[in-house]
Design a protein around this motif. Structure first.
Motif, PDB file in Angstrom:
ATOM      1  N   UNK A  32      10.453-100.362  62.251  1.00  0.00           N
ATOM      2  CA  UNK A  32       9.882-100.891  63.580  1.00  0.00           C
ATOM      3  C   UNK A  32       8.573-100.099  64.106  1.00  0.00           C
ATOM      4  N   UNK A  33       8.371 -98.936  63.275  1.00  0.00           N
ATOM      5  CA  UNK A  33       7.111 -98.105  64.079  1.00  0.00           C
ATOM      6  C   UNK A  33       5.990 -98.747  63.626  1.00  0.00           C
ATOM      7  N   UNK A  34       5.578 -99.307  62.199  1.00  0.00           N
ATOM      8  CA  UNK A  34       4.429-100.120  62.005  1.00  0.00           C
ATOM      9  C   UNK A  34       4.414-101.459  62.628  1.00  0.00           C
ATOM     10  N   UNK A  35       5.526-102.183  62.729  1.00  0.00           N
ATOM     11  CA  UNK A  35       5.178-103.586  63.718  1.00  0.00           C
ATOM     12  C   UNK A  35       4.844-103.422  65.036  1.00  0.00           C
ATOM     13  N   UNK A  36       5.432-102.322  65.665  1.00  0.00           N
ATOM     14  CA  UNK A  36       5.025-101.652  67.198  1.00  0.00           C
ATOM     15  C   UNK A  36       3.507-101.391  67.130  1.00  0.00           C
ATOM     16  N   UNK A  37       2.863-100.784  65.944  1.00  0.00           N
ATOM     17  CA  UNK A  37       1.502-100.306  66.358  1.00  0.00           C
ATOM     18  C   UNK A  37       0.518-101.672  65.939  1.00  0.00           C
ATOM     19  N   UNK A  38       1.158-102.767  65.378  1.00  0.00           N
ATOM     20  CA  UNK A  38       0.310-103.756  65.046  1.00  0.00           C
ATOM     21  C   UNK A  38       0.630-105.190  66.190  1.00  0.00           C
ATOM     22  N   UNK A  39       1.488-104.658  67.140  1.00  0.00           N
ATOM     23  CA  UNK A  39       1.906-105.776  67.916  1.00  0.00           C
ATOM     24  C   UNK A  39       1.245-105.395  69.420  1.00  0.00           C
ATOM     25  N   UNK A  40       1.048-106.364  70.306  1.00  0.00           N
ATOM     26  CA  UNK A  40       0.490-106.250  71.650  1.00  0.00           C
ATOM     27  C   UNK A  40       1.496-105.900  72.268  1.00  0.00           C
ATOM     28  N   UNK A  41       1.393-104.668  73.245  1.00  0.00           N
ATOM     29  CA  UNK A  41       2.332-104.273  74.142  1.00  0.00           C
ATOM     30  C   UNK A  41       3.160-103.149  73.510  1.00  0.00           C
ATOM     31  N   UNK A  42       4.166-102.951  74.271  1.00  0.00           N
ATOM     32  CA  UNK A  42       4.906-101.617  74.087  1.00  0.00           C
ATOM     33  C   UNK A  42       6.208-101.907  73.472  1.00  0.00           C
ATOM     34  N   UNK A  43       6.662-101.412  72.428  1.00  0.00           N
ATOM     35  CA  UNK A  43       8.095-101.498  71.820  1.00  0.00           C
ATOM     36  C   UNK A  43       8.963-100.403  72.476  1.00  0.00           C
ATOM     37  N   UNK A  44      10.074-100.855  73.047  1.00  0.00           N
ATOM     38  CA  UNK A  44      11.136-100.079  73.521  1.00  0.00           C
ATOM     39  C   UNK A  44      12.054 -99.760  72.406  1.00  0.00           C
ATOM     40  N   UNK A  45      12.307 -98.334  72.052  1.00  0.00           N
ATOM     41  CA  UNK A  45      13.283 -97.821  70.951  1.00  0.00           C
ATOM     42  C   UNK A  45      14.300 -97.349  71.703  1.00  0.00           C
ATOM     43  N   UNK A  46      15.589 -97.877  71.459  1.00  0.00           N
ATOM     44  CA  UNK A  46      16.693 -97.181  72.060  1.00  0.00           C
ATOM     45  C   UNK A  46      17.459 -96.174  71.109  1.00  0.00           C
ATOM     46  N   UNK A  47      17.702 -94.859  71.542  1.00  0.00           N
ATOM     47  CA  UNK A  47      17.978 -93.766  70.494  1.00  0.00           C
ATOM     48  C   UNK A  47      18.954 -92.956  71.081  1.00  0.00           C
ATOM     49  N   UNK A  48      19.825 -92.342  70.267  1.00  0.00           N
ATOM     50  CA  UNK A  48      20.927 -91.841  71.010  1.00  0.00           C
ATOM     51  C   UNK A  48      20.823 -90.481  71.098  1.00  0.00           C
ATOM     52  N   UNK A  49      19.759 -89.705  70.577  1.00  0.00           N
ATOM     53  CA  UNK A  49      19.724 -88.212  70.549  1.00  0.00           C
ATOM     54  C   UNK A  49      18.426 -87.708  70.933  1.00  0.00           C
ATOM     55  N   UNK A  50      18.258 -86.958  71.962  1.00  0.00           N
ATOM     56  CA  UNK A  50      16.905 -86.316  72.642  1.00  0.00           C
ATOM     57  C   UNK A  50      16.307 -85.785  71.388  1.00  0.00           C
ATOM     58  N   UNK A  51      16.901 -84.956  70.709  1.00  0.00           N
ATOM     59  CA  UNK A  51      15.986 -84.101  69.477  1.00  0.00           C
ATOM     60  C   UNK A  51      15.684 -85.188  68.397  1.00  0.00           C
ATOM     61  N   UNK A  52      16.340 -86.256  68.287  1.00  0.00           N
ATOM     62  CA  UNK A  52      15.719 -87.305  67.317  1.00  0.00           C
ATOM     63  C   UNK A  52      14.381 -87.827  68.021  1.00  0.00           C
ATOM     64  N   UNK A  53      14.494 -88.398  68.928  1.00  0.00           N
ATOM     65  CA  UNK A  53      13.395 -88.982  69.794  1.00  0.00           C
ATOM     66  C   UNK A  53      12.091 -87.937  69.677  1.00  0.00           C
ATOM     67  N   UNK A  54      12.349 -86.816  70.008  1.00  0.00           N
ATOM     68  CA  UNK A  54      11.126 -85.729  70.000  1.00  0.00           C
ATOM     69  C   UNK A  54      10.489 -85.595  68.529  1.00  0.00           C
TER      70      UNK A  54
END
Length: 732
Positions: free
Chosen positions: A51-73
């Motif tokens: 999902x990271x590469x498609x987000x960089x190549x797409x117009x707009x913002x990708x919303x990534x729903x993730x369960x852990x704060x440490x993981x997001x950071x």
């Protein structure tokens, strides 16, 4: 073709890779062409990139729903490393203050942010919903998607609200990603996210470099694990325990044995937890002792072994945790310790939860037990659980394949099982089918009048154990399957129906021991086999000699043999060869009192045996008692000296009466003399006390079960209390 070029160019430009792994490219093409996409990719396969590469190549913002704060950071930091622009990735969660939240929103509105990581709880906040309605969203990515399913190993109720919120914010394509999902969990994820039409990409769950082994859990488990870790030198490893207390205790035991180990669990403060994780990643310590809180998103490639001190609650959890070994494709040993007691403990934890949750929990535990007890290739059982067939006869990389068991023909038994399931209209679970075959008139069977069916009791000449083995093997061979909508309900497959028309050879493993049986440590030959099966190294010759010495002393001193030393203590001596009284005190069940009273002849015998047979002793193996455990014992002895009633004492220590008796038993077994007459006088009739006391004077063993059979009129508590008095009087 153009899309392919853009992807390859982006891969090189942003991430510095020349080629994609596995399904990555096809997955990215699916989400870029705005299709709902489901990705099942085991740990280490490169999910985040999907999902990271498609987000960089797409117009707009990708919303990534993730369960852990440490993981997001971690993810946001790594994305910023790939880009010149810090605003390219942000997270929105409870760790941010008002000012930081405003800064995130500014970057998004300015079109700088390609990836916004949010916790499901943050997504449900009204102000965030209002804000995101005005944002151009490229797609939604739901990471760790198994959290949606009650059947997943990490269920989070707030994950089930994702679909309605997406509807409120504005519908866009969804990519759901998980590293572990059974067919049931996959179906649940797609249904709950409203994406049954999704393109599905599954990678194989087989990790050929991982070695799987299940060992019987015995009293010498600490010693076994220490011995194993010491044999691994400076290699990195993880030991998983179910409770925080066990994590704290066991990490201290490892440290006491000169092993560089640290604890990790959710009860520690965030700074310590983070420092311990970093120490492991930076190789300042070799071992992390952890609850399952450790490991999500930990990208350490060279973990060489994962040990499960306790069997996990589900096979998904087990697969996820073992998946942290050998991520670089190198050696990865996965050793789990299993006892039925642990399973019963996990079942007790479920009491008080909603009935549906208890039912799910029980089904998951049954799958775990089936894996632990199965004599079939571990890889085959594990992959089958995730809906993948593994048709290699011998994987040569698990304990069952390296020590294959004899197989016996069971064609007739399979016919009986299939006919019973069909007679029950394919509406029952395995335990119901087994009771039906055995002819057990349970209340449930009687309610449905299934005891009136011709097939009822058709398997009464075989054991419950055999029928469970037939059902397990029939599932592995695809004669049976579990219903997706009502997990656990057995259905006969087309292959099963064809088999009934034209039966072919069907084999199950012949087992020497009933499942759950532990070898009788009093018999010399079984001790040797127990040593073999558990990886322990008890010396059968020495064990036999010590038993003879114990018998001689018991006659001389006129006390039963078990009063001198328990069989488990003799086994531990035959494993670690203590040759001084000080070393003898480290043996389970031997304290200073016992060592002084009976120990000298035993250590002399062991010393002579070691010298004559040129044995290398594991003398550096010092399983030291953790301080807080001995603190509790000391305070119990002091309270008994002050004549505190044992039930009051249990209450003041916050433990139940049963556990209090276990602590007191350990105190007297290790040779400390205590006097509980004051309590017995208060709670027990003199005749009862004399009766039970006389029994122990005559008995050959202090086994509680045998005592209860002989003393059927008395309660287990009464027998245990008198046994404590008897042992203290006789041995100490």
């Amino acid at each position: 073709m153009e899309g392919q070029e853009i992807l390859h160019k982006g891969l090189k430009e942003y991430f510095g890779f020349d080629t994609f792994k596995g399904n990555q490219e096809a997955i990215m093409r699916s989400i870029l062409s705005e299709k709902n996409t489901f990705v099942l990719m085991p740990t280490g396969g490169g999910k985040s990139l999907c999902y990271q590469l498609p987000a960089l190549l797409s117009e707009g913002t990708a919303i990534v729903i993730s369960p852990l704060i440490a993981l997001m950071k971690n993810q946001v930091d790594s994305m910023r490393n790939f880009s010149q622009e810090d605003g390219i990735a942000h997270f929105l969660n409870s760790s941010l203050n008002r000012q930081e939240v405003e800064e995130v929103k500014r970057d998004i509105m300015a079109g700088k942010t390609k990836l916004l990581y949010v916790a499901p709880e943050s997504l449900t906040k009204l102000e965030n919903i209002e804000f995101l309605r005005n944002v151009k969203i490229s797609f939604y990515a739901v990471d760790e998607a198994h959290c949606i399913s009650e059947w997943g190993h990490d269920f989070r109720p707030e994950y089930r609200r994702i679909r309605p919120i997406i509807k409120e914010i504005g519908l866009r394509p969804v990519i759901a990603l998980t590293a572990t999902a059974t067919p049931k969990v996959q179906h649940d994820i797609q249904k709950t996210l409203g994406m049954l039409d999704a393109e599905v990409f599954k990678s194989s769950f087989n990790r050929p470099n991982l070695y799987y082994e299940v060992r019987r859990k015995t009293e010498t488990i600490d010693r076994e694990i220490i011995k194993y870790i010491l044999s691994q030198g400076d290699k990195s490893g993880i030991v998983y325990c179910l409770s925080r207390k066990k994590v704290d205790d066991f990490s201290q035991i490892l440290q006491a044995n000169n092993i560089l180990a640290l604890p990790y669990h959710a009860g520690m403060d965030a700074a310590t937890r983070s420092a311990n994780q970093d120490a492991f990643l930076m190789e300042k310590v070799n071992v992390i002792v952890a609850t399952i809180a450790f490991g999500m998103g930990i990208d350490k490639p060279d973990v060489r072994y994962v040990i499960h001190y306790d069997i996990p609650k589900s096979l998904e959890g087990y697969y996820q945790e073992t998946g942290r070994a050998g991520r670089d494709g190198g050696e990865g040993k996965c050793i789990a310790f299993y006892s039925e007691k642990d399973l019963q403990k996990l079942e007790r934890f479920m009491h008080g939860k909603p009935v549906s949750e208890q039912e799910i929990g029980r089904q998951l535990l049954m799958e775990t037990a089936a894996y632990a007890e199965s004599p079939v290739c571990r890889r085959k059982v594990l992959l089958h659980y995730f809906g993948e067939d593994y048709n290699i006869e011998n994987c040569e990389h698990c304990d069952n394949c390296l020590n294959p068991k004899i197989k016996v023909e069971a064609k007739e038994l399979l016919i009986t099982v299939l006919e019973a399931i069909i007679a029950l209209k394919e509406k029952q679970k395995a335990d119901y089918v087994v009771n039906f075959l055995l002819g057990k008139e349970t209340s449930e069977i009687e309610t449905f009048s299934h005891n009136e069916l011709e097939e009822f009791g058709s398997g009464s000449d075989e054991s419950e154990h055999i029928w469970n083995a037939v059902i397990r093997q029939a599932s592995l061979d695809n004669y049976l399957k579990k219903d997706i909508e009502n997990y656990g309900i057995l259905k006969v497959t087309k292959k099963g129906k064809d088999f009934l028309k034209k039966p072919v050879s069907f084999k199950i493993v012949k087992e020497e021991e009933e499942e759950g049986d532990l070898p009788d440590l009093e018999s010399e030959s079984s001790l040797a086999s127990a040593g073999g099966s558990t990886g322990g190294a008890a010396d059968p010759v020495l064990f036999s000699m010590m038993k003879d010495l114990r018998k001689k002393l018991s006659k001389k001193l006129n006390v039963p043999p078990y009063v001198i030393f328990q069989p488990a203590s003799l086994e531990a001596m035959a494993t670690s060869y203590p040759i001084t009284l000080e070393e003898l005190q480290n043996i389970p069940g031997v304290g200073a009192g016992k060592a002084k009273r009976y120990g000298q002849e035993f250590v002399d015998l062991i010393k002579k045996h070691v010298e004559e047979n040129d044995i290398t002793r594991p003398e550096d193996l010092r399983v030291k008692t953790v301080a807080n455990k001995s603190k509790l014992k000391v305070s119990i002895v002091q309270a008994i000296d002050r004549k505190v009633a044992l039930d009051d004492l249990a209450e003041s220590k916050g433990i139940d009466f049963n556990d209090m008796l276990t602590e007191v038993e350990a105190i007297v077994y290790s040779g400390t003399k205590i006097n509980i007459d004051y309590f017995l006088d208060e709670v027990m009739d003199e005749d009862v006390l004399e009766d039970i006391y006389d029994y122990f004077q005559e008995a050959e063993t202090d086994d509680l079960q045998k005592a209860q059979e002989e003393l059927a009129d008395y309660t287990s508590d009464e027998i245990r209390l008198v046994r404590i008095k008897f042992l203290s009087d006789m041995a100490n």
